[in-house]
Design an enzyme around this catalytic site. Structure first.
Site, short mmCIF file in Angstrom:
data_model
loop_
_atom_site.label_atom_id
_atom_site.label_comp_id
_atom_site.label_asym_id
_atom_site.label_seq_id
_atom_site.Cartn_x
_atom_site.Cartn_y
_atom_site.Cartn_z
N THR A 55 47.50 31.89 -6.84
CA THR A 55 46.10 31.55 -6.54
C THR A 55 45.32 32.79 -6.11
O THR A 55 44.26 33.09 -6.66
CB THR A 55 46.06 30.54 -5.37
OG1 THR A 55 47.14 29.63 -5.54
CG2 THR A 55 44.76 29.79 -5.35
N VAL A 56 45.83 33.49 -5.09
CA VAL A 56 45.08 34.61 -4.55
C VAL A 56 45.09 35.80 -5.51
O VAL A 56 44.07 36.47 -5.70
CB VAL A 56 45.63 35.02 -3.16
CG1 VAL A 56 44.88 36.23 -2.63
CG2 VAL A 56 45.55 33.86 -2.19
N LYS A 83 50.14 36.81 6.27
CA LYS A 83 50.11 36.69 7.75
C LYS A 83 51.52 36.58 8.31
O LYS A 83 51.79 37.08 9.41
CB LYS A 83 49.30 35.48 8.17
CG LYS A 83 49.83 34.17 7.65
CD LYS A 83 48.73 33.13 7.57
CE LYS A 83 48.87 32.25 6.36
NZ LYS A 83 48.12 32.60 5.19
N GLU A 138 42.66 42.06 6.04
CA GLU A 138 41.55 41.11 6.23
C GLU A 138 41.90 39.71 5.72
O GLU A 138 41.51 38.71 6.31
CB GLU A 138 40.30 41.64 5.51
CG GLU A 138 39.04 40.80 5.68
CD GLU A 138 38.52 40.79 7.12
OE1 GLU A 138 38.83 39.80 7.81
OE2 GLU A 138 37.84 41.74 7.54
N GLY A 150 41.00 33.69 5.74
CA GLY A 150 40.50 33.81 4.38
C GLY A 150 39.29 34.71 4.22
O GLY A 150 39.35 35.90 4.53
N ILE A 184 36.47 34.81 5.79
CA ILE A 184 35.63 35.14 6.94
C ILE A 184 35.89 36.58 7.34
O ILE A 184 37.03 36.95 7.59
CB ILE A 184 35.96 34.24 8.15
CG1 ILE A 184 35.91 32.77 7.76
CG2 ILE A 184 35.00 34.52 9.30
CD1 ILE A 184 36.35 31.82 8.88
N GLY A 243 46.16 17.57 -2.09
CA GLY A 243 46.39 19.02 -2.17
C GLY A 243 45.90 19.80 -0.96
O GLY A 243 45.89 21.02 -0.96
N LYS A 302 48.56 33.75 12.99
CA LYS A 302 47.19 34.31 12.93
C LYS A 302 46.71 34.74 14.31
O LYS A 302 46.09 35.79 14.46
CB LYS A 302 46.25 33.28 12.32
CG LYS A 302 46.54 33.05 10.83
CD LYS A 302 45.78 31.84 10.31
CE LYS A 302 46.07 31.58 8.83
NZ LYS A 302 45.61 30.23 8.42
N GLY A 305 42.11 29.33 0.35
CA GLY A 305 41.62 29.11 -1.01
C GLY A 305 41.54 30.41 -1.78
O GLY A 305 41.44 31.49 -1.20
#
Lengths: 440, 440
Positions: free
Chosen positions: B12-13, B102, B126, B131, B133, B184, B202, B306
């Protein structure tokens, strides 16, 4: 050898800046390499909230910006002149500049950043928008990989404080303004705040960074909060809204993909749904909401003014400059090509701002009408004739002998709505239209 | 010559990252100098959401991190191994590293940042927290001039989604979890999210940056949301609170001024007053609130997970590295002394984390008791014997044959409260203590 700061101004923000730089608790190794070289003040005799050696102070500000020992000029005197000239002169003498001056940056960023680019120096402006909230650097760095669609913010603490108190107390504007002035939350001359001019400066700066183009300040539409009444706030509440002074910049949704510079940039009171992230930003707090691809919504919240928060932003800019000067091993001006591209300002073209007549939004309008049969029908017909589609028309009560009618529209072209309003103003049965506000 | 990225992972990322780098609409001049050099995947045959030349793909990840043509390794495969080893090997080969991992950073930041410092390369994280932010860079830059007192955040989207739905629907945990899995929003094995482990990773990272010291992950107290019931959410609501899974790191208020490293670092469900800035952060949104001097409160809000938001953070880190490499005119490893101090990690000592028994906070506890005369009195006396001062004791109803009593304390030492609870558990009249939660 330490990096020498020339501080122009020792008012609230200047004193706050000096306090941070002199605070032994702040152990970031960078702060230890920063030294206050000179401080320019208007009068040497005034008592100061911060303890500085007397020989640092001078009333000769020109001498600071031309002093070969000064590496970074920090401008916190405010106002247009001599701030603008001092900044330009500092740049011409190869100084990097940190400024908290939104008025100067919103009006003269073109000449200032052109000069900075030619001289190979940095001009940093984190403190110019939203005080201590990190917003300028996040826009230049973290968010710069996004295609921003919209920036929307509560960027003036005074008006947010006034609107919050009006909403809480059911009070009218004049009474709350007077009290805010008494408490020091509003200035003796509140024009820049309550008429939205300060917010316009800030959204011009944010829009420029978010959309990568220059903004001509006179093209920013600006409407303040003087006309907001307790009645409007109460009706808005019944409809599920709060009223906030919003500064907005957005890319025209209708613009073709390659027209990155067709923007709306505007400041005006807005009815916000209570569930909106900005709706719960109260008192003197500021918040800025970005919407972009692929990041989605990002909101940054905090104190938008005051000595401490603004000084925090000023010193972070100083640190940023010192860090890059140390990393590149050179404190003299860089060649333009070698400037750090996430710190320097890199855009040079001007954005095209759409005229307000073409802006599409929802409206709230309140009418006082003589209670004649058919007045609602005539309103509806007239709006319809101008392609203004209505969501609701409600008679909410009486005021003296007049019926009070609130109209909320769907999305309409502002020009059409204005034409309909002008016609309605001429109706025999319509006594007054006390408020016309936009709805998000 | 373009800067070459070695992308480890195309999930995904990874796919989101590639999409941004290949997007012609993103015109930041820095992105144009970044090129995807190699992409490491587990299988060459899997269909991909992003169109990449086949010869970029390889299953040999070791070859990427040792490839002399690669400048920056982007690790987005997740998990502890081989991620950790690949990161260390990339560093040893002089590559800068960007990671969204993380779990690896929270556990191995000491060896990773030591290695990076020795090799003179940057490791950027970051994307590892919250995510899209912007939070890591603002902490390193804008907020680093502040003395941070407290960091408090909603940093896990899955649990916030579950708690939001439980509150809206009056539903119990198991039902909402099952539905979240179906949709999901929660993984098949939800342990890392619902037991607070992801949030613990985190907050360990945030605490380390905010307080300038390393954090040993096993010392982070961690409690998840499995025990939260619809009943607790309803009672909290009546008392004026919402329940959120909060990750908190704070400097002990009682610590002497020079003890910068006496911290509390903990993750647990918390009753938050409805007016608190974090209380209205709902659904999958994350937000992190900093409190410090002189900046005051700063809150950063957005999507914490996401593909798009996380990829935005990854690419902003890549840009940051490229910008500094261009500004310094050298893409090879720097000497440690020349690293940009607002990008590099500079602290090496370990923070001291206070044991939970010594933490002072308010508590909410719900008791099921046989409706015997005097049970409230016995509770009160027992708490009093242990220096636990009560704000309210309310019998809120009956459940089957049992009286339901909710106790809210003032600020108390956790150890004292636990001792009282242990005693109360032995009372004949007390059938069960279904929930014990902290109150902000």
């Amino acid at each position: 050898m330490a990096f020498k700061i020339g501080l122009l101004g020792l008012g609230t923000v200047g004193a706050g800046t000096a306090e941070i730089l002199l605070n032994p608790e702040l152990r970031h190794p960078l702060v230890q390499e920063i030294e206050i070289g000179k401080v320019g003040v208007r009068s040497l005799d005034k008592p100061r909230p911060v303890d500085l050696p007397a020989d640092l102070l001078t009333t000769d500000l020109e001498a600071i910006v031309t002093d070969p020992n000064i590496d970074i000029v920090v401008e916190v005197i405010g106002g247009l002149e001599p701030a603008r000239s001092l900044i330009l002169k500092a740049i011409a003498h190869g100084k990097h500049v940190v400024t908290a001056n939104k008025a100067v940056i919103a009006r003269y960023s073109d000449e200032i950043f052109d000069a900075a680019s030619t001289a190979g120096v940095y001009v940093m402006i984190e403190a110019a928008v939203a005080g201590g909230i990190p917003v300028i650097q996040p826009l230049k760095q973290s968010l710069s990989v996004n295609r921003i669609h919209r920036v929307m913010g509560i960027v003036n603490g005074t008006t947010n404080y006034i609107l919050t108190r009006m909403a809480r107390e059911g009070a009218d504007f004049d009474a709350v303004l007077a009290d805010a002035q008494r408490l020091g939350y509003a200035e003796a001359d509140p024009t820049a705040d309550v008429d939205g001019l300060d917010a316009a400066d800030k959204i011009a700066i944010l829009a420029s960074l978010a959309f990568g183009g220059r903004i001509k300040l006179p093209e920013v539409y600006c409407e303040g909060i003087r006309s907001i009444s307790a009645a409007d706030i109460a009706y808005a509440d019944r409809l599920g809204f709060v009223i906030k002074l919003l500064a907005t910049a957005l890319r025209e949704p209708s613009a073709p993909d390659d027209a990155t510079d067709h923007l709306q940039v505007r400041v005006h009171p807005t009815l916000l749904p209570k569930s909106h992230p900005l709706a719960s930003v109260n008192d003197v707090y500021n918040a800025i909401l970005f919407e972009g691809d692929p990041v989605g919504q990002v909101m940054l919240f905090g104190r938008g003014a005051g000595s401490g928060p603004t000084a925090s932003a000023v010193v972070s800019d100083i640190q940023n400059i010192v860090a890059i000067l140390k990393a590149t091993g050179s404190r003299s001006p860089h060649s333009t090509a070698d400037l750090h591209l996430l710190l320097a300002c890199i855009h040079q073209h001007y954005c095209t701002i759409s005229p307000m007549d073409e802006v599409v939004s929802r409206f709230y309008a309140r009418f006082l009408t003589r209670d004649m049969p058919g007045v609602i029908g005539r309103l509806g017909t007239c709006f319809g004739d101008h392609d203004v589609s209505l969501e609701s028309v409600v008679q909410i009560g009486f005021q003296d002998d007049l019926a009070e009618i609130v109209v909320v529209t769907h999305d309409v072209r502002e020009g059409n709505f204005r034409k309909a309003l002008a016609e309605i103003r001429g109706f025999e049965g319509v006594a007054e239209i006390p408020s016309v506000l936009r709805v998000l």
